[in-house]
Design a protein around this motif. Structure first.
Motif, PDB file in Angstrom:
ATOM      1  N   GLY A 179      -2.578  89.203  89.225  1.00  0.00           N
ATOM      2  CA  GLY A 179      -3.799  88.467  89.541  1.00  0.00           C
ATOM      3  C   GLY A 179      -4.873  88.483  88.475  1.00  0.00           C
ATOM      4  N   TYR A 180      -5.014  89.605  87.771  1.00  0.00           N
ATOM      5  CA  TYR A 180      -6.040  89.699  86.720  1.00  0.00           C
ATOM      6  C   TYR A 180      -5.873  88.581  85.692  1.00  0.00           C
ATOM      7  N   ALA A 181      -4.638  88.383  85.221  1.00  0.00           N
ATOM      8  CA  ALA A 181      -4.390  87.368  84.192  1.00  0.00           C
ATOM      9  C   ALA A 181      -4.743  85.981  84.706  1.00  0.00           C
ATOM     10  N   ARG A 182      -4.383  85.693  85.950  1.00  0.00           N
ATOM     11  CA  ARG A 182      -4.690  84.382  86.519  1.00  0.00           C
ATOM     12  C   ARG A 182      -6.194  84.170  86.606  1.00  0.00           C
ATOM     13  N   GLN A 183      -6.921  85.214  86.982  1.00  0.00           N
ATOM     14  CA  GLN A 183      -8.375  85.101  87.118  1.00  0.00           C
ATOM     15  C   GLN A 183      -9.055  84.930  85.759  1.00  0.00           C
ATOM     16  N   LEU A 184      -8.600  85.689  84.736  1.00  0.00           N
ATOM     17  CA  LEU A 184      -9.206  85.545  83.404  1.00  0.00           C
ATOM     18  C   LEU A 184      -8.845  84.189  82.799  1.00  0.00           C
ATOM     19  N   LEU A 185      -7.621  83.727  83.029  1.00  0.00           N
ATOM     20  CA  LEU A 185      -7.223  82.399  82.552  1.00  0.00           C
ATOM     21  C   LEU A 185      -8.058  81.319  83.232  1.00  0.00           C
ATOM     22  N   THR A 186      -8.307  81.460  84.509  1.00  0.00           N
ATOM     23  CA  THR A 186      -9.145  80.490  85.230  1.00  0.00           C
ATOM     24  C   THR A 186     -10.561  80.496  84.681  1.00  0.00           C
ATOM     25  N   GLN A 187     -11.079  81.691  84.380  1.00  0.00           N
ATOM     26  CA  GLN A 187     -12.428  81.804  83.821  1.00  0.00           C
ATOM     27  C   GLN A 187     -12.519  81.092  82.473  1.00  0.00           C
ATOM     28  N   CYS A 188     -11.514  81.288  81.633  1.00  0.00           N
ATOM     29  CA  CYS A 188     -11.485  80.630  80.323  1.00  0.00           C
ATOM     30  C   CYS A 188     -11.368  79.114  80.496  1.00  0.00           C
ATOM     31  N   THR A 189     -10.508  78.690  81.419  1.00  0.00           N
ATOM     32  CA  THR A 189     -10.300  77.254  81.658  1.00  0.00           C
ATOM     33  C   THR A 189     -11.580  76.588  82.154  1.00  0.00           C
ATOM     34  N   ASP A 190     -12.286  77.233  83.075  1.00  0.00           N
ATOM     35  CA  ASP A 190     -13.540  76.671  83.589  1.00  0.00           C
ATOM     36  C   ASP A 190     -14.566  76.513  82.470  1.00  0.00           C
ATOM     37  N   SER A 191     -14.643  77.529  81.595  1.00  0.00           N
ATOM     38  CA  SER A 191     -15.582  77.454  80.465  1.00  0.00           C
ATOM     39  C   SER A 191     -15.204  76.310  79.535  1.00  0.00           C
ATOM     40  N   TRP A 192     -13.909  76.176  79.249  1.00  0.00           N
ATOM     41  CA  TRP A 192     -13.437  75.102  78.357  1.00  0.00           C
ATOM     42  C   TRP A 192     -13.709  73.726  78.958  1.00  0.00           C
ATOM     43  N   LYS A 193     -13.432  73.548  80.246  1.00  0.00           N
ATOM     44  CA  LYS A 193     -13.665  72.254  80.896  1.00  0.00           C
ATOM     45  C   LYS A 193     -15.144  71.882  80.844  1.00  0.00           C
ATOM     46  N   SER A 194     -16.007  72.871  81.053  1.00  0.00           N
ATOM     47  CA  SER A 194     -17.442  72.614  81.002  1.00  0.00           C
ATOM     48  C   SER A 194     -17.877  72.247  79.583  1.00  0.00           C
ATOM     49  N   TYR A 195     -17.335  72.973  78.606  1.00  0.00           N
ATOM     50  CA  TYR A 195     -17.679  72.723  77.205  1.00  0.00           C
ATOM     51  C   TYR A 195     -17.169  71.362  76.750  1.00  0.00           C
ATOM     52  N   LYS A 196     -16.021  70.949  77.261  1.00  0.00           N
ATOM     53  CA  LYS A 196     -15.407  69.685  76.852  1.00  0.00           C
ATOM     54  C   LYS A 196     -16.255  68.485  77.249  1.00  0.00           C
ATOM     55  N   GLN A 197     -17.153  68.649  78.219  1.00  0.00           N
ATOM     56  CA  GLN A 197     -18.056  67.564  78.586  1.00  0.00           C
ATOM     57  C   GLN A 197     -19.032  67.260  77.448  1.00  0.00           C
ATOM     58  N   ILE A 198     -19.265  68.257  76.587  1.00  0.00           N
ATOM     59  CA  ILE A 198     -20.149  68.071  75.432  1.00  0.00           C
ATOM     60  C   ILE A 198     -19.341  67.697  74.196  1.00  0.00           C
ATOM     61  N   ASN A 199     -18.270  68.433  73.965  1.00  0.00           N
ATOM     62  CA  ASN A 199     -17.416  68.188  72.800  1.00  0.00           C
ATOM     63  C   ASN A 199     -16.047  67.730  73.294  1.00  0.00           C
ATOM     64  N   SER A 200     -15.817  66.448  73.297  1.00  0.00           N
ATOM     65  CA  SER A 200     -14.577  65.891  73.859  1.00  0.00           C
ATOM     66  C   SER A 200     -13.349  66.285  73.049  1.00  0.00           C
ATOM     67  N   ARG A 201     -13.543  66.765  71.821  1.00  0.00           N
ATOM     68  CA  ARG A 201     -12.422  67.176  70.978  1.00  0.00           C
ATOM     69  C   ARG A 201     -11.920  68.580  71.313  1.00  0.00           C
ATOM     70  N   ALA A 202     -12.651  69.336  72.095  1.00  0.00           N
ATOM     71  CA  ALA A 202     -12.354  70.755  72.334  1.00  0.00           C
ATOM     72  C   ALA A 202     -10.944  70.961  72.875  1.00  0.00           C
ATOM     73  N   LYS A 203     -10.247  71.945  72.315  1.00  0.00           N
ATOM     74  CA  LYS A 203      -8.912  72.303  72.765  1.00  0.00           C
ATOM     75  C   LYS A 203      -8.861  73.791  73.106  1.00  0.00           C
ATOM     76  N   MET A 204      -7.882  74.164  73.944  1.00  0.00           N
ATOM     77  CA  MET A 204      -7.751  75.543  74.387  1.00  0.00           C
ATOM     78  C   MET A 204      -6.351  76.067  74.066  1.00  0.00           C
ATOM     79  N   LEU A 205      -6.295  77.294  73.564  1.00  0.00           N
ATOM     80  CA  LEU A 205      -5.037  77.960  73.247  1.00  0.00           C
ATOM     81  C   LEU A 205      -4.862  79.142  74.200  1.00  0.00           C
TER      82      LEU A 205
END
Length: 681
Positions: free
Chosen positions: A352-378
């Motif tokens: 569960g920890y990994a899923r929660q940290l991955l979700t946290q990173c994904t939420d941050s990336w999705k929010s950031y992508k609204q400003i920078n449409s080029r943003a990618k996540m690894l």
């Protein structure tokens, strides 16, 4: 005074000057090479004019000699550089400019056989072979070789994706336009005639080993510049070393480029100059008769804005598993797991920890992508099976992602190509998330990466620094929209140690000699081989569950850290103010709040955090303990000491462990530590 450029850029005017000279150097009479110079007969420093009627065509050697002779009689302020400046549109980084000057000196006849370059990950190594080809190999169709030393270039890399990337770099419109060259190279997989009419080829180390004779024969037929990319992979005395030796012996110039001068297994690197010290054999990173050494540190790259700062979001958590004896084990905190760190981390990365940290990173990336449409996540996974599980989790979140692992190289290359592609905003086919295992270590050059979910068990400092550097690339297309890279990382002690080593390396207060000693001894950097421990534990331990419990933040560039409590308050404050996720790091949130408080002079709203809040004794004790621990670790890394030795000295002097000390006793330890082991900052 005229503002005319010092250099004659017009192709039409350069052609007129060439024909006026009948294609001959107007000083020595040799045939003009393709890189001939348009020289001011009367010094530009005196006229500030660039007029083709006041110029002459010279070969590079004659031009260098003329300028050097003129400089002898000129004041320092009016002396001209021996070498032409880079084109005005491209700004070479310091190590690239140094290498360009080495190429010019080789053109002028200086005997240099090898260039060793240690460049911080993300600092820009891929331009080096292009600069070499543009200056030392005649352009296609050229009839004379004056000023050049080679016919072709061979660029050897450790991975297939790097091989393809090398080929792409040579045909980059940006590089070809700015550096004014016509060279191309091709990726070769041991086909006869590897360059096939181009200016050279890119191959992998594995391909060289597989068909040594083919490459040795090719080097006998043509004058080659040999580029060994990430050469730390080549072990002294190993099979790669033996296969490469004939090529190194025949090459007219060997260029060795890497992001680290140390191997994780501490073995010596082939072709690297070494010298004997009290610590054993250490890389000899100094110039010698025919060797030039260039170093480009993380601090230099940050100063030149060649890379962006990296901000970390550290996630702590609990974990529970069944050990090989069938007994349940658990830890309440990854950060304080002690001897259980390896297995606790392995458990957390599969549950569960990994899923929660991955979700946290994904939420941050999705929010950031609204400003920078080029943003990618690894997304970096510990194992191939886990990577596939992460891909499913991302699909559950509605994220379109691809996976690239070593077990399916053709598909991996195709998916990496999709990930690297620039898509138009709103393109339904866009692939902006890549899940991988080891392929993120080197060569994944995607400047649009802004977020990394670093869910790996590997705790080798060079390995992690290479991985994190994927988010440190400057994105020319996004410009100011990408100011930082954001890393979501498990908050275990091994990872903290890695960051401490990198921080110590970039300390601006370290004298050059101390820095060199650190670099030379960093092969003994105490890297925890937690990857091995965790991997072994997979066969005998059963992961049960884990949870992400708290977060903190840090800035790798400045060393600024925000503890768990303050991180929670900052995020809560920004959420209360805006009512949504904020597309910036916690470090940036804190700076916004601090600026707001400074502008107001005092805090008018309870929504903002007071920097002078009252602490309970237990909170203050915890803060001082953390300060002591961080100070000890940073001092130990910086001065090549064992942090356990300093802790033992503290125990012996004060007669008790820090956990048993009162607040006043801890204050005395802090004062004693700063006096006895000062950081001088």
């Amino acid at each position: 005074m005229s503002n005319q450029s010092r250099f004659l850029r017009s192709k039409r005017l350069r052609a007129a000057l060439w024909y006026a000279a009948n294609g001959k150097c107007q000083k020595c009479g040799c045939d003009l090479p393709t890189n001939w110079h348009a020289d001011h007969i009367e010094r530009w420093a005196e006229t500030n004019r660039t007029n083709v009627h006041e110029m002459q065509a010279l070969c590079p050697k004659c031009h260098y000699e003329k300028t050097a002779e003129e400089n002898k009689s000129m004041a320092t302020g009016t002396q001209l550089s021996l070498f032409p400046q880079s084109t005005e549109s491209i700004k070479l980084r310091h190590h690239q400019e140094q290498f360009l000057q080495i190429c010019k000196r080789i053109q002028a006849g200086e005997k240099i056989r090898k260039v060793v370059m240690v460049v911080t990950p993300g600092g820009g190594k891929s331009l080096i072979p292009i600069i070499a080809a543009a200056n030392l190999i005649p352009s296609p169709g050229a009839r004379n070789f004056q000023g050049t030393i080679a016919d072709k270039i061979c660029w050897i890399v450790p991975r297939l994706n790097l091989q393809k990337q090398a080929e792409e770099n040579f045909v980059s419109p940006y590089f070809t336009e700015q550096l004014e060259y016509e060279h191309k190279i091709r990726a070769n997989n041991n086909d006869p005639n590897p360059s096939k009419g181009t200016s050279g080829y890119a191959a992998t180390y594995q391909a060289i080993v597989a068909n040594q004779n083919l490459h040795a024969q090719e080097f006998k037929c043509h004058r080659y510049i040999l580029v060994l990319d990430e050469f730390h992979h080549v072990e002294e005395g190993g099979s790669w070393h033996k296969a490469l030796q004939p090529l190194v012996d025949r090459a007219v110039l060997v260029i060795m480029v890497t992001g680290t001068a140390q191997r994780g297994d501490k073995k010596q690197i082939a072709f690297m100059p070494y010298r004997q010290t009290t610590d054993g054999m250490t890389p000899d990173l100094f110039d010698s008769e025919d060797i030039r050494v260039i170093r480009y540190t993380r601090s230099e790259a940050l100063r030149e804005e060649a890379i962006v700062p990296l901000h970390f979001e550290w996630g702590d958590g609990d974990a529970e598993w069944v050990d090989k004896k069938g007994e349940r084990r658990s830890v309440d905190s990854l950060a304080e797991a002690g001897d259980y760190t390896g297995i606790a981390l392995s458990t957390a990365l599969k549950t569960g920890y990994a899923r929660q940290l991955l979700t946290q990173c994904t939420d941050s990336w999705k929010s950031y992508k609204q400003i920078n449409s080029r943003a990618k996540m690894l997304v970096l996974a510990p194992l191939i099976s886990t990577a596939k599980e992460y891909l499913k989790w991302l699909n559950d979140l509605g994220i379109k992602a691809v996976i690239a692992t070593s077990d399916d190289s053709k598909k991996a290359q195709a998916d990496i190509k999709k990930f690297k592609k620039d898509y138009k905003e709103g393109d339904g086919k866009a692939v902006d998330v890549l899940v991988t295992v080891a392929m993120a270590y080197e060569g994944l050059d995607v400047p649009a990466i802004t977020h990394i979910a670093c869910l790996t068990h590997i705790r080798s400092t060079p390995w992690l620094e290479q991985c994190w550097a994927r988010a440190a690339r400057v994105d020319r297309e996004a410009k100011d929209l990408k100011k930082t890279g954001l890393i979501f990382m498990p908050d275990d002690q091994f990872a903290r140690d890695c960051v401490a080593k990198i921080m110590a390396q970039q300390e601006p207060i370290i004298r050059e000699r101390e820095q060199e000693q650190y670099d030379r001894s960093s092969g003994k950097n105490g890297e925890k081989d937690s990857s091995k421990n965790s991997q072994d534990s997979d066969d005998s331990n059963i992961p049960l569950n884990s949870n992400l419990t708290r977060s903190r933040a840090s800035d790798l560039s400045s060393g600024e850290t925000i503890d768990y409590g303050e991180t929670a308050k900052i995020k809560s404050t920004m959420q209360n103010i805006l009512g949504r996720d904020v597309p910036i790091s916690t470090i940036e949130m804190k700076r916004i709040i601090d600026t707001y408080n400074q502008d107001k002079g005092e805090v008018y709203s309870e929504q903002f955090i007071s920097t002078k809040e009252i602490l309970t004794p237990s909170e203050e004790e915890k803060i001082i303990r953390e300060k002591i621990e961080n100070h000890v670790r940073r001092y130990a890394v910086k001065n090549q000491l064992e942090f356990k030795a300093i802790n033992t000295e503290i125990f012996n002097f004060f007669g008790k462990p820090r956990k048993q000390m009162t607040l006043e006793e801890l204050r005395k330890v802090w004062a004693w530590l700063q006096d006895k082991y000062p950081m001088n900052n």
